[in-house]
Design an enzyme around this catalytic site. Structure first.
Site, PDB file in Angstrom:
ATOM      1  N   TYR A 136       0.829  -1.209   0.000  1.00  0.00           N
ATOM      2  CA  TYR A 136       0.000   0.000   0.000  1.00  0.00           C
ATOM      3  C   TYR A 136       0.868   1.266   0.000  1.00  0.00           C
ATOM      4  CZ  TYR A 136      -3.802   3.118   1.605  1.00  0.00           C
ATOM      5  OH  TYR A 136      -4.733   4.122   1.729  1.00  0.00           O
TER       6      TYR A 136
ATOM      7  N   LYS B 273       1.052   4.228  -2.804  1.00  0.00           N
ATOM      8  CA  LYS B 273       0.681   5.605  -2.481  1.00  0.00           C
ATOM      9  C   LYS B 273       1.865   6.573  -2.648  1.00  0.00           C
ATOM     10  CE  LYS B 273      -3.641   4.840  -1.575  1.00  0.00           C
ATOM     11  NZ  LYS B 273      -4.703   5.393  -2.431  1.00  0.00           N
TER      12      LYS B 273
HETATM   13  P1  NAI Z   1     -13.352   2.132   0.800  1.00  0.00           P
HETATM   14  O1  NAI Z   1     -12.871   0.725   0.799  1.00  0.00           O
HETATM   15  O2  NAI Z   1     -14.409   2.532   1.772  1.00  0.00           O
HETATM   16  O3  NAI Z   1     -13.848   2.532  -0.673  1.00  0.00           O
HETATM   17  C1  NAI Z   1     -13.091   2.234  -1.820  1.00  0.00           C
HETATM   18  C2  NAI Z   1     -14.010   2.101  -3.008  1.00  0.00           C
HETATM   19  O4  NAI Z   1     -13.202   1.760  -4.139  1.00  0.00           O
HETATM   20  C3  NAI Z   1     -15.051   0.973  -2.834  1.00  0.00           C
HETATM   21  O5  NAI Z   1     -16.331   1.441  -3.196  1.00  0.00           O
HETATM   22  C4  NAI Z   1     -14.545  -0.104  -3.779  1.00  0.00           C
HETATM   23  O6  NAI Z   1     -15.588  -0.919  -4.330  1.00  0.00           O
HETATM   24  C5  NAI Z   1     -13.839   0.727  -4.851  1.00  0.00           C
HETATM   25  N1  NAI Z   1     -12.873  -0.056  -5.603  1.00  0.00           N
HETATM   26  C6  NAI Z   1     -11.995  -0.982  -5.120  1.00  0.00           C
HETATM   27  N2  NAI Z   1     -11.298  -1.535  -6.121  1.00  0.00           N
HETATM   28  C7  NAI Z   1     -11.724  -0.956  -7.269  1.00  0.00           C
HETATM   29  C8  NAI Z   1     -11.388  -1.131  -8.640  1.00  0.00           C
HETATM   30  N3  NAI Z   1     -10.457  -2.009  -9.013  1.00  0.00           N
HETATM   31  N4  NAI Z   1     -12.040  -0.380  -9.564  1.00  0.00           N
HETATM   32  C9  NAI Z   1     -12.990   0.509  -9.191  1.00  0.00           C
HETATM   33  N5  NAI Z   1     -13.355   0.701  -7.900  1.00  0.00           N
HETATM   34  C10 NAI Z   1     -12.733  -0.030  -6.946  1.00  0.00           C
HETATM   35  O7  NAI Z   1     -12.043   3.023   0.980  1.00  0.00           O
HETATM   36  P2  NAI Z   1     -11.864   4.530   1.519  1.00  0.00           P
HETATM   37  O8  NAI Z   1     -11.392   4.462   2.918  1.00  0.00           O
HETATM   38  O9  NAI Z   1     -13.044   5.359   1.179  1.00  0.00           O
HETATM   39  O10 NAI Z   1     -10.603   4.977   0.642  1.00  0.00           O
HETATM   40  C11 NAI Z   1     -10.713   5.736  -0.544  1.00  0.00           C
HETATM   41  C12 NAI Z   1      -9.322   6.146  -0.957  1.00  0.00           C
HETATM   42  O11 NAI Z   1      -8.721   6.896   0.091  1.00  0.00           O
HETATM   43  C13 NAI Z   1      -8.393   4.964  -1.226  1.00  0.00           C
HETATM   44  O12 NAI Z   1      -7.548   5.273  -2.315  1.00  0.00           O
HETATM   45  C14 NAI Z   1      -7.593   4.872   0.051  1.00  0.00           C
HETATM   46  O13 NAI Z   1      -6.370   4.259  -0.157  1.00  0.00           O
HETATM   47  C15 NAI Z   1      -7.463   6.340   0.402  1.00  0.00           C
HETATM   48  N6  NAI Z   1      -7.159   6.598   1.805  1.00  0.00           N
HETATM   49  C16 NAI Z   1      -8.008   6.219   2.797  1.00  0.00           C
HETATM   50  C17 NAI Z   1      -7.695   6.512   4.096  1.00  0.00           C
HETATM   51  C18 NAI Z   1      -8.592   6.153   5.218  1.00  0.00           C
HETATM   52  O14 NAI Z   1      -8.232   6.378   6.362  1.00  0.00           O
HETATM   53  N7  NAI Z   1      -9.782   5.619   4.967  1.00  0.00           N
HETATM   54  C19 NAI Z   1      -6.449   7.209   4.457  1.00  0.00           C
HETATM   55  C20 NAI Z   1      -5.645   7.569   3.323  1.00  0.00           C
HETATM   56  C21 NAI Z   1      -6.004   7.274   2.052  1.00  0.00           C
END
Ligand code: NAI
Length: 243
Positions: free
Chosen positions: A151, A155
């Site tokens: 990861y 990133k």
């Molecule tokens: P989440 O797991 O709640 O949502 C991610 C979404 O991306 C889901 O709806 C999933 O179905 C979709 N997804 C996964 N693989 C996919 C693919 N191959 N093609 C299209 N869609 C796909 O995650 P969250 O927490 O909302 O994270 C969103 C972004 O923020 C990610 O890039 C994550 O790495 C980043 N992030 C999150 C943090 C956190 O604390 N939640 C902190 C820093 C970054």
């Protein structure tokens, strides 16, 4: 004005979709498939702001699906002004026990997707001589995090890719920036153990987790006219996790 948000069915992506709808953008929500949208009210919630909304399935790790996605969004809305590369996954584990599949799958979804979509959306935006691309990195990419070799690699790569794309696309009126959220409460972070959560909290200056809405407001700024001369930057949204 049209914004495409990848992985927008839930979590941070959904909050970004809602915020940009509130700002007046027509919203293209991408996610993997119908199952990903199950139980999600993102489309209806965006529509409540009186904007046009579309749902687009694509696996962002797949180049041809990304090409088709950008074409479909342009055909539906007549263009694309803002791309938010938000889709991401975790497959955590200590490096010593991490499988190749665990490593490669995270790189494909989190990192290759940014190449795929920046390429196709950048070409489209380049013809219009304007556009905004906002990539969702993470504090794990800036500082590393045990158990996240895959990861944090993906990133950190996004930060380099953001700067390269900003340099390549700037002359065509396109800005490219990254955000690096810290610990934000979403289904992704709900998977962490209580011990991991407590340890994170003690390192955050503000002693609380962030909300998806607090991430979305920074994206809103980067997508707005106010950020017209900001490009190639990384904005950390972490409540002072590392200073
Ligand atoms: P989440 O797991 O709640 O949502 C991610 C979404 O991306 C889901 O709806 C999933 O179905 C979709 N997804 C996964 N693989 C996919 C693919 N191959 N093609 C299209 N869609 C796909 O995650 P969250 O927490 O909302 O994270 C969103 C972004 O923020 C990610 O890039 C994550 O790495 C980043 N992030 C999150 C943090 C956190 O604390 N939640 C902190 C820093 C970054």
């Amino acid at each position: 004005m049209v914004a495409l948000i990848t992985g927008g069915a839930r979590g941070i992506g959904k909050a970004i979709a809602l915020r940009l709808a509130k700002d007046g953008f027509d919203i293209a929500v991408n996610d993997l498939n119908e199952a990903a949208f199950e139980g999600s009210d993102v489309l209806e919630a965006c529509e409540n702001f009186g904007v046009k909304v579309g749902k687009f399935y694509a696996n962002v790790a797949n180049s041809s699906e990304c090409e088709a996605l950008v074409k479909a969004v342009a055909a539906t809305f007549g263009g694309l002004d803002v791309l938010v590369n938000n889709a991401g996954i975790t497959r955590d584990g200590l490096m010593a026990r991490m499988s190749d599949e665990q490593y490669d799958s995270v790189i494909a979804v989190n990192q290759k997707s940014v190449f795929n979509l920046t390429k196709f959306a950048g070409n489209l935006m380049g013809r219009a001589k304007k556009g905004r691309i906002i990539n969702v990195s993470s504090v794990a990419g800036l500082y590393g995090n045990p158990g996240q070799m895959n990861y944090s690699a993906s990133k950190a790569a996004i930060i380099g890719m953001t700067k390269t794309a900003a340099k390549e696309l700037g002359r065509r009126g396109i800005t490219v920036n990254a955000i690096a959220p810290g610990f934000i409460s979403t289904p992704m972070t709900d998977k962490l153990t209580e011990e991991q959560k407590a340890s994170m909290l003690s390192q955050i200056a503000m002693r609380r987790y962030g909300t998806p809405e607090e991430v979305a407001s920074v994206v809103s700024f980067l997508a707005s006219a106010d950020a017209s001369y900001v490009t190639g930057q990384v904005v950390e949204i972490s409540g002072g996790l590392s200073m």
